[in-house]
Design a protein around this motif. Structure first.
Motif, PDB file in Angstrom:
ATOM      1  N   SER A   1     -54.299  -6.144 -40.918  1.00 26.32           N
ATOM      2  CA  SER A   1     -53.740  -7.456 -41.996  1.00 26.32           C
ATOM      3  C   SER A   1     -52.303  -6.825 -42.637  1.00 26.32           C
ATOM      4  CB  SER A   1     -54.679  -6.554 -43.017  1.00 26.32           C
ATOM      5  OG  SER A   1     -54.808  -5.747 -43.649  1.00 26.32           O
ATOM      6  N   ASN A   2     -52.150  -6.208 -41.902  1.00 21.67           N
ATOM      7  CA  ASN A   2     -50.159  -6.062 -41.428  1.00 21.67           C
ATOM      8  C   ASN A   2     -49.580  -7.477 -40.899  1.00 21.67           C
ATOM      9  OD1 ASN A   2     -47.420  -4.583 -41.175  1.00 21.67           O
ATOM     10  ND2 ASN A   2     -48.213  -3.581 -42.842  1.00 21.67           N
ATOM     11  N   TYR A   3     -49.191  -8.573 -41.447  1.00 21.20           N
ATOM     12  CA  TYR A   3     -48.459  -8.705 -40.621  1.00 21.20           C
ATOM     13  C   TYR A   3     -47.121  -8.860 -39.329  1.00 21.20           C
ATOM     14  CZ  TYR A   3     -48.048 -14.203 -39.119  1.00 21.20           C
ATOM     15  OH  TYR A   3     -47.683 -15.207 -38.147  1.00 21.20           O
ATOM     16  N   ALA A   4     -46.364  -7.682 -40.342  1.00 25.45           N
ATOM     17  CA  ALA A   4     -45.299  -7.491 -39.589  1.00 25.45           C
ATOM     18  C   ALA A   4     -46.129  -7.011 -37.920  1.00 25.45           C
ATOM     19  CB  ALA A   4     -44.226  -6.946 -40.405  1.00 25.45           C
ATOM     20  N   ASP A   5     -46.422  -5.592 -38.297  1.00 25.07           N
ATOM     21  CA  ASP A   5     -47.074  -4.631 -37.609  1.00 25.07           C
ATOM     22  C   ASP A   5     -47.570  -6.179 -36.786  1.00 25.07           C
ATOM     23  OD1 ASP A   5     -45.945  -2.971 -39.118  1.00 25.07           O
ATOM     24  OD2 ASP A   5     -47.967  -2.472 -39.522  1.00 25.07           O
ATOM     25  N   TYR A   6     -48.676  -7.102 -36.348  1.00 27.88           N
ATOM     26  CA  TYR A   6     -49.253  -7.563 -36.071  1.00 27.88           C
ATOM     27  C   TYR A   6     -47.526  -8.855 -35.112  1.00 27.88           C
ATOM     28  CZ  TYR A   6     -50.834 -11.977 -34.497  1.00 27.88           C
ATOM     29  OH  TYR A   6     -51.705 -13.027 -33.755  1.00 27.88           O
ATOM     30  N   MET A   7     -47.063  -8.967 -36.052  1.00 26.26           N
ATOM     31  CA  MET A   7     -46.149 -10.035 -34.389  1.00 26.26           C
ATOM     32  C   MET A   7     -45.824  -8.322 -33.748  1.00 26.26           C
ATOM     33  SD  MET A   7     -44.366 -12.593 -37.390  1.00 26.26           S
ATOM     34  CE  MET A   7     -43.800 -11.283 -38.791  1.00 26.26           C
ATOM     35  N   GLU A   8     -45.325  -7.906 -33.734  1.00 21.56           N
ATOM     36  CA  GLU A   8     -45.029  -6.763 -33.522  1.00 21.56           C
ATOM     37  C   GLU A   8     -45.418  -5.969 -31.860  1.00 21.56           C
ATOM     38  OE1 GLU A   8     -43.400  -3.303 -35.256  1.00 21.56           O
ATOM     39  OE2 GLU A   8     -41.363  -3.500 -35.521  1.00 21.56           O
ATOM     40  N   LEU A   9     -46.658  -6.693 -32.002  1.00 19.47           N
ATOM     41  CA  LEU A   9     -47.777  -6.399 -31.182  1.00 19.47           C
ATOM     42  C   LEU A   9     -47.739  -7.417 -30.325  1.00 19.47           C
ATOM     43  CD1 LEU A   9     -50.804  -3.891 -32.450  1.00 19.47           C
ATOM     44  CD2 LEU A   9     -48.923  -3.296 -31.059  1.00 19.47           C
ATOM     45  N   MET A  10     -48.104  -8.675 -30.908  1.00 20.44           N
ATOM     46  CA  MET A  10     -47.509  -9.950 -29.928  1.00 20.44           C
ATOM     47  C   MET A  10     -47.069  -9.918 -29.099  1.00 20.44           C
ATOM     48  SD  MET A  10     -50.557 -11.396 -30.437  1.00 20.44           S
ATOM     49  CE  MET A  10     -50.312 -12.788 -29.851  1.00 20.44           C
ATOM     50  N   ASN A  11     -45.529  -9.545 -30.103  1.00 20.50           N
ATOM     51  CA  ASN A  11     -44.611  -9.074 -28.945  1.00 20.50           C
ATOM     52  C   ASN A  11     -44.456  -8.006 -27.524  1.00 20.50           C
ATOM     53  OD1 ASN A  11     -42.974 -11.106 -30.551  1.00 20.50           O
ATOM     54  ND2 ASN A  11     -41.520  -9.767 -31.208  1.00 20.50           N
ATOM     55  N   GLU A  12     -44.821  -7.221 -28.063  1.00 24.17           N
ATOM     56  CA  GLU A  12     -45.330  -6.359 -26.803  1.00 24.17           C
ATOM     57  C   GLU A  12     -46.474  -7.196 -25.686  1.00 24.17           C
ATOM     58  OE1 GLU A  12     -47.715  -2.450 -27.287  1.00 24.17           O
ATOM     59  OE2 GLU A  12     -46.816  -2.742 -28.508  1.00 24.17           O
ATOM     60  N   SER A  13     -47.203  -7.654 -26.435  1.00 28.51           N
ATOM     61  CA  SER A  13     -47.897  -8.225 -25.951  1.00 28.51           C
ATOM     62  C   SER A  13     -47.466  -8.997 -24.540  1.00 28.51           C
ATOM     63  CB  SER A  13     -49.697  -8.245 -26.118  1.00 28.51           C
ATOM     64  OG  SER A  13     -49.602  -9.570 -26.743  1.00 28.51           O
ATOM     65  N   TYR A  14     -46.824 -10.109 -25.160  1.00 24.24           N
ATOM     66  CA  TYR A  14     -46.441 -10.815 -24.598  1.00 24.24           C
ATOM     67  C   TYR A  14     -44.968 -10.590 -23.648  1.00 24.24           C
ATOM     68  CZ  TYR A  14     -44.134 -15.208 -24.410  1.00 24.24           C
ATOM     69  OH  TYR A  14     -43.871 -16.859 -23.922  1.00 24.24           O
ATOM     70  N   ARG A  15     -44.142  -9.087 -23.274  1.00 21.56           N
ATOM     71  CA  ARG A  15     -43.455  -8.697 -22.064  1.00 21.56           C
ATOM     72  C   ARG A  15     -43.821  -8.322 -21.582  1.00 21.56           C
ATOM     73  NH1 ARG A  15     -37.954  -8.736 -23.687  1.00 21.56           N
ATOM     74  NH2 ARG A  15     -37.622  -9.718 -25.586  1.00 21.56           N
ATOM     75  N   ASN A  16     -45.291  -7.778 -22.156  1.00 17.53           N
ATOM     76  CA  ASN A  16     -46.053  -6.942 -21.328  1.00 17.53           C
ATOM     77  C   ASN A  16     -46.648  -7.291 -20.098  1.00 17.53           C
ATOM     78  OD1 ASN A  16     -46.221  -4.157 -22.546  1.00 17.53           O
ATOM     79  ND2 ASN A  16     -48.291  -4.300 -23.489  1.00 17.53           N
ATOM     80  N   VAL A  17     -46.271  -9.082 -20.158  1.00 13.97           N
ATOM     81  CA  VAL A  17     -47.052  -9.808 -18.699  1.00 13.97           C
ATOM     82  C   VAL A  17     -45.651 -10.328 -17.966  1.00 13.97           C
ATOM     83  CG1 VAL A  17     -49.327 -10.327 -19.407  1.00 13.97           C
ATOM     84  CG2 VAL A  17     -47.231 -11.696 -20.310  1.00 13.97           C
ATOM     85  N   GLY A  18     -44.359  -9.424 -18.154  1.00  9.11           N
ATOM     86  CA  GLY A  18     -43.140 -10.308 -17.794  1.00  9.11           C
ATOM     87  C   GLY A  18     -42.948 -10.986 -18.320  1.00  9.11           C
ATOM     88  N   LYS A  19     -43.111 -11.426 -18.828  1.00 11.15           N
ATOM     89  CA  LYS A  19     -41.695 -12.244 -20.239  1.00 11.15           C
ATOM     90  C   LYS A  19     -40.882 -11.922 -20.874  1.00 11.15           C
ATOM     91  CE  LYS A  19     -45.908 -15.567 -20.497  1.00 11.15           C
ATOM     92  NZ  LYS A  19     -45.737 -16.723 -19.186  1.00 11.15           N
ATOM     93  N   SER A  20     -39.496 -12.255 -20.565  1.00 13.14           N
ATOM     94  CA  SER A  20     -38.898 -12.119 -21.540  1.00 13.14           C
ATOM     95  C   SER A  20     -38.467 -12.221 -22.185  1.00 13.14           C
ATOM     96  CB  SER A  20     -37.613 -12.649 -20.439  1.00 13.14           C
ATOM     97  OG  SER A  20     -37.410 -14.037 -20.329  1.00 13.14           O
ATOM     98  N   ASP A  21     -38.670 -12.698 -23.099  1.00 12.36           N
ATOM     99  CA  ASP A  21     -38.307 -13.363 -24.511  1.00 12.36           C
ATOM    100  C   ASP A  21     -39.858 -12.895 -25.363  1.00 12.36           C
ATOM    101  OD1 ASP A  21     -40.596 -15.340 -23.415  1.00 12.36           O
ATOM    102  OD2 ASP A  21     -39.598 -16.960 -24.721  1.00 12.36           O
ATOM    103  N   ASP A  22     -39.201 -12.879 -26.704  1.00 15.45           N
ATOM    104  CA  ASP A  22     -40.324 -12.740 -27.632  1.00 15.45           C
ATOM    105  C   ASP A  22     -41.380 -14.310 -28.193  1.00 15.45           C
ATOM    106  OD1 ASP A  22     -40.349 -10.286 -27.563  1.00 15.45           O
ATOM    107  OD2 ASP A  22     -38.369 -10.211 -28.547  1.00 15.45           O
ATOM    108  N   LEU A  23     -42.490 -13.835 -28.936  1.00 17.83           N
ATOM    109  CA  LEU A  23     -43.181 -14.505 -29.633  1.00 17.83           C
ATOM    110  C   LEU A  23     -42.788 -15.128 -30.365  1.00 17.83           C
ATOM    111  CD1 LEU A  23     -47.188 -14.278 -28.649  1.00 17.83           C
ATOM    112  CD2 LEU A  23     -45.947 -16.349 -28.208  1.00 17.83           C
ATOM    113  N   PHE A  24     -42.719 -13.981 -31.583  1.00 17.81           N
ATOM    114  CA  PHE A  24     -42.204 -14.353 -32.967  1.00 17.81           C
ATOM    115  C   PHE A  24     -40.685 -13.646 -33.305  1.00 17.81           C
ATOM    116  CE2 PHE A  24     -46.745 -13.798 -33.365  1.00 17.81           C
ATOM    117  CZ  PHE A  24     -47.150 -14.669 -33.692  1.00 17.81           C
ATOM    118  N   ASP A  25     -39.913 -14.431 -33.651  1.00 18.65           N
ATOM    119  CA  ASP A  25     -38.352 -14.175 -33.404  1.00 18.65           C
ATOM    120  C   ASP A  25     -38.337 -12.733 -34.816  1.00 18.65           C
ATOM    121  OD1 ASP A  25     -35.619 -13.786 -34.865  1.00 18.65           O
ATOM    122  OD2 ASP A  25     -35.557 -16.077 -33.944  1.00 18.65           O
TER     123      ASP A  25
END
Length: 1022
Positions: free
Chosen positions: A182-206
């Motif tokens: 329910s903490n949206y900032a924490d959620y956005m950070e974890l989404m970025n982490e998962s995105y880079r964990n599969v080899g992506k070079s950028d982020d989902l959330f700015d």
């Protein structure tokens, strides 16, 4: 609570000698139990029968349905609550496990006629008997293979008229919610982490949006540039709390009962208003009952047992809302100023859901009406001979009408309406109508006589016929002229229409003979000859007999010395055969469905076969042998019951897999032929049951404790042949020299919980997580296949080096195949090479797990005490020895993420993280409980079906805790009352389990939350 047998004697100053002699507790000895088509003294039972004083349960417990209150009350009965959604809170009942591949629910008999447990007002029920072995069930023959539950409702008392009111208000709150981020900032950070964990070079959330949310969260009541509060413009929504908001149940029941020497009656009415714990899922139930019995003459009794109910439900589609819950994020505010919220962050997925918006899109009603009446008569020809005639008519009607409701979503931060109001032309309206009716006609001849004071003989001979007819129709149209005109005629375009009708009938002859000699030697024989329209005329009839006997050892003269402490000791032995015909109504015939054909270069409608016929179908039969011991000791204060049984179901009616070349498929209609049902399988159940009870008094304190325990294990003894594994040598396999092969494809029903001979019914079959010894390499430096990571997860660089060395040696790891962030990497699981071919984790490595979804153990515990008008009671229930398969689901139990989906908080708090290029990263957590977070299906390794998704389902629940006070008689009589009691009661107060999902009892990871109910109520009798 049943009072201990006591007697008060006044002691005076002139009392010199006091002689105390134990007297028999005649209340216990004369206790009767309802059995098939009659009652018997409990001490004279020869079959396995358990009895539940349900009236005692309803005095304090906030019970919404009868079935939900049975958990933990009887050995051999498993009662597992399903969805807690009002109107759908049906409980799955199993008597002595599962012995069939068809319907395994017990037969429910209400006042002598088949019915639905949840159609009965709980306050109308007096007693429930559970018939468990074939001897006690055989009188019901073909309908009783899965056990019988007999419900007896209340009746009036002669020479006394009573008015009883029972009312309560219950405050409900959801239990065991899956906590989501329910903490949206924490959620956005974890989404970025998962995105880079599969080899992506950028982020989902700015990063600027992450920083903005953190800044605005510090001042939630501040206003943005448009005057919108920060907590709305930059939300951190806990959707589980918003969706499961809690609710109230109002329950009121009024009954009038009484009679004279000529008539007895009970009239009752009930009303229940259940708001539910989710919006738009409320339910209202109205019920009425009339039990009337008259004796116009000494030789004639006539009467009726009639009840009716109506249930009105709101139409919120929770099945979708539950899915929408995980497909939502904290960055959407639920509802404000008459509009539903929309994702506020520009980087968020537009389809991230607002579950409340989804629930509000439908309106209408669902209505269930039931009417059931039995007319009966009894003619006594002589004192020992009587004739009973019973006629029952049952009617059920279900209707629903639903229509779309215009609603819209707004991005509150700037007031932009993003998802506008649906125009009437796109709104739909639909209706469904289902009805069925049935009648049952019975004639019973009863005889009972005692010869020479010691030979007790009784006999029953009966005839029954039953008929049931089903009818349903449904239709939907689209395009309303105006949103307020939602009747079916107001829509313009027909989108679907359908309907069907079917029926079936049975006819039965049955009988029973009982003999008792001096209340010591007890014998009983039953038979039932059943015919069903579900079978071909050449195989329509089945004969189902049973024999049972009991020896009351305690009544023998050589037991005279034990009379001071042993009140009853009885050994029971029974054998019987039962039938089952719970299949489709026309399965011995071929079935046809509509299909399109090409004829004359045109597409025309016609008929195509959808199921092959099997005229040789016969009755499925269940044979049970039961050995039991009943004992009562210490003036009936201690009671013990033990049963051991073997149950074999043969000729199980099942539809086997069919060769694809025999199937018919039409691309336009998707018609597929079903294989004919056959009598092809056998399943055995072996079990043990124990019940213990103690009741006593210490001074003014009366108390009782009781417990029950059941063990049941089933096995498929016959299906498609024996499952075998064979080692096949392969000279081309230089790693292992061969592999294990099996015949699973030929002998099983398929899937991951197949039917396989020699295994428990529906035993799980999955890949297994690899378990190594952590030694990695052999003494000679070669890689050790058994030396990998102990827990199966690649956590350290040593683990990764081992995987690389294995691949270099020629071994393969599925399904990821290679090393890489999008394949197999740090924080991933690897799977065992079960078949020994050097490939770890492919589909050939699936193995039986030794567990299924059916509990091996069920248990319950009850305790109560009373003192000076105060009483307290508790009920515990539990089950063990089973697993729940909860497959990887983004947002609930998997570390995989998806844009627009939430993340479970427990996974966010304790997941694996390691970056070999930056070992000192503050996020590093190589001991995380859950694997690394990966975006979408960029990593298939952790999401493969395996025993990693099998969760231990063992649990124990405090089902009820109640505290009550009965007002003194000297108070209540002053206001013309007979009795008055007030109470507070808590239902589903505590659950002890390791299961990570919502409710192990319902075996679901996430559903309509079971709720904790705190009730305040009163029972008043005038």
């Amino acid at each position: 609570m049943k009072r201990p047998f006591t007697k008060d004697i006044k002691i005076t100053s002139t009392t010199n000698n006091l002689s105390i002699k134990l007297a028999e507790d005649t209340e216990t000895l004369d206790e009767v139990v309802v059995v098939g088509y009659g009652v018997q003294k409990k001490v004279n039972l020869t079959g396995a029968v358990a009895s539940v004083d349900f009236e005692e349960q309803t005095k304090s417990r906030p019970i919404t349905t009868v079935s939900s209150a049975l958990a933990g009350l009887s050995p051999g009965l498993q009662a597992s609550s399903g969805s807690a959604m009002p109107g759908e809170d049906n409980t799955t009942l199993r008597v002595r496990g599962v012995g069939t591949m068809n319907t395994a629910s017990p037969l429910v008999i209400i006042d002598g006629m088949e019915g639905s447990l949840n159609a009965v007002n709980p306050l109308d029920v007096e007693n429930i008997s559970i018939l468990k072995d074939a001897a006690s069930c055989a009188i019901y023959g073909a309908r009783a293979a899965n056990g019988v539950i007999l419900v007896t409702t209340k009746t009036g008392t002669r020479d006394k008229i009573s008015i009883n009111y029972s009312g309560r208000i219950s405050f409900n709150s959801p239990t065991r919610m899956i906590k989501m981020m329910s903490n949206y900032a924490d959620y956005m950070e974890l989404m970025n982490e998962s995105y880079r964990n599969v080899g992506k070079s950028d982020d989902l959330f700015d990063q600027k949006y992450i920083d903005l949310w953190r800044e605005k969260s510090k001042d939630p009541n501040g206003l943005n540039e448009n005057g919108v509060p920060n907590y709305i413009a930059y939300p951190n929504t806990d959707w589980a709390e918003e969706l499961f908001s809690g609710g109230v149940i109002h329950d009121h029941n009024l009954s009038v009962s009484g009679g004279s020497d000529k008539i007895r009656f009970l009239l009752s009415a009930g009303y229940q208003d259940n708001e539910g714990v989710v919006d738009n899922t409320a339910n209202k139930r109205y019920s009425m009952r009339a039990n009337i019995e008259a004796n116009p003459t000494k030789w004639l009794t006539v009467g009726t047992r009639t009840y009716a109910s109506q249930m009105d439900r709101e139409v919120g589609d929770f099945s979708n809302a539950n899915n929408f819950l995980r497909q939502s994020t904290a960055g959407t505010y639920p509802y404000w100023n008459g509009s539903y919220g929309y994702p506020e962050c520009p980087d968020e997925r537009a389809t991230a859901n607002n579950p409340l918006y989804k629930l509000a899109r439908n309106d209408g009603f669902k209505r269930y009406n039931r009417f059931n009446t039995t007319l009966f008569s009894k003619i006594k020809f002589f004192e020992d001979l009587s004739w009973d005639f019973n006629f029952n008519y049952n009617r059920y009607i279900y209707e629903t009408r639903q229509h779309g409701v215009p609603a819209y979503q707004t991005r509150f931060s700037d007031g932009v309406i993003v998802d506008g109001i649906t125009p009437p032309s796109q709104l739909s309206t639909s209706f469904d109508y289902e009805s069925n009716y049935s009648y049952t006609l019975e004639n019973l001849i009863n005889y009972h006589h005692t010869f020479a004071q010691k030979h007790d003989v009784s006999a029953l001979l009966g005839y029954q016929e039953f008929y049931k007819n089903y009818y349903k129709v449904n239709a939907a149209k689209k395009g309303l002229i105006d949103e307020s005109l939602n009747q079916f005629d107001e829509a313009t375009e027909m989108t679907s229409i359908g309907g069907s009708t079917e029926d079936y009938a049975t006819r039965s002859y049955f009988g029973r003979v009982n003999y008792a000699y001096d209340s010591r030697y007890l014998f009983e024989a039953n038979f039932r000859y059943d015919g069903s329209s579900r079978f071909h005329k050449d195989h329509r009839w089945g004969f189902f007999p049973s024999l049972s006997g009991a020896w009351r050892i305690s009544e023998e003269s050589f037991m005279e010395s034990t009379r001071s402490w042993l009140d009853n000791l009885k050994i029971r032995l029974s054998w019987g055969k039962l039938g089952n015909s719970e299949i489709g109504n026309y399965e011995y015939q071929s079935a046809y469905g509509t299909s399109n054909y090409v004829f004359g270069n045109s597409l025309v409608s016609g008929l195509a076969i959808t199921a092959y016929a099997n005229e040789l179908l016969q009755w499925e039969s269940t044979t049970t042998t039961n050995l039991g011991i009943d004992a009562a000791l210490l003036n009936n204060r201690l009671t013990v019951g033990i049963d051991i049984y073997h149950k074999m179901t043969s000729g199980i009616l099942y539809r086997p897999a069919m060769e694809y070349v025999l199937g018919y498929h039409n691309n336009s209609d998707g018609v597929n032929v079903k294989a004919p049902r056959q009598n092809i399988a056998e399943v055995s159940n072996d079990g043990f049951e124990l019940s213990l009870g103690w009741r006593d008094r210490i001074g003014k304190v009366e108390y009782s404790v009781s417990g029950n325990f059941s063990y049941n294990k089933n096995k498929v003894d016959k299906y498609n042949g024996e499952y075998t594994r064979t080692w096949v040598e392969d000279p081309n396999n230089t790693l292992t020299g061969g592999k294990w092969t099996d015949n699973i494809g030929k002998v099983s029903s398929g899937g991951n919980s197949p039917v396989v001979e020699g295994h428990m019914l529906n035993e799980y079959r999955y890949r297994s997580v690899y378990k190594g010894n952590g030694k990695y390499f052999n003494a000679d430096g070669s890689v050790n296949p058994a030396g990998g990571p102990k827990g199966g997860m690649i956590r350290t660089e040593e683990d990764m080096n081992w995987v690389k060395a294995m691949m270099d040696a020629g071994y393969k790891f599925k399904p990821g195949n290679s090393i890489g962030k999008a394949n197999i990497y740090y924080g991933d699981y690897i799977y065992a090479d079960v078949n020994g071919d050097g490939v770890y984790g492919d589909s050939d490595d699936e193995e039986f797990q030794g567990r299924s979804k059916t509990p091996k153990y069920n248990f319950g515990f009850q305790a109560s005490a009373a003192w000076n008008g105060f009483d307290i009671s508790m009920v515990w229930a539990g089950a063990a020895g089973f697993d729940i398969y909860w497959g990887p689901t983004a947002g609930y139990n998997a570390a995989k993420t998806e844009w627009g989906n939430n993340i479970a908080q427990r996974i966010a708090d304790d997941h694996y993280f390691y970056d070999p290029s930056n070992p000192d990263d503050p996020r590093t957590n190589i001991n995380g409980k859950y694997p690394r977070m990966t975006y979408l299906d960029g990593n298939v390794q952790n999401n493969a079906s395996s025993n990693r998704w099998l969760y231990n389902g063992d649990y124990i629940k405090l089902k009820n805790l109640s505290l009550g006070y009965t007002l003194p008689q000297k108070w209540v009589t002053k206001v013309a009352m007979q009795n008055a009691r007030i109470y507070v009661s808590a239902e589903n107060l505590l659950t002890i389990t390791s299961f990570e999902g919502q409710d192990p009892e319902s075996a679901t990871g996430m559903g309509y939350s079971p709720f904790r109910s705190i009730a305040i109520g009163a029972n008043i009798t005038f």
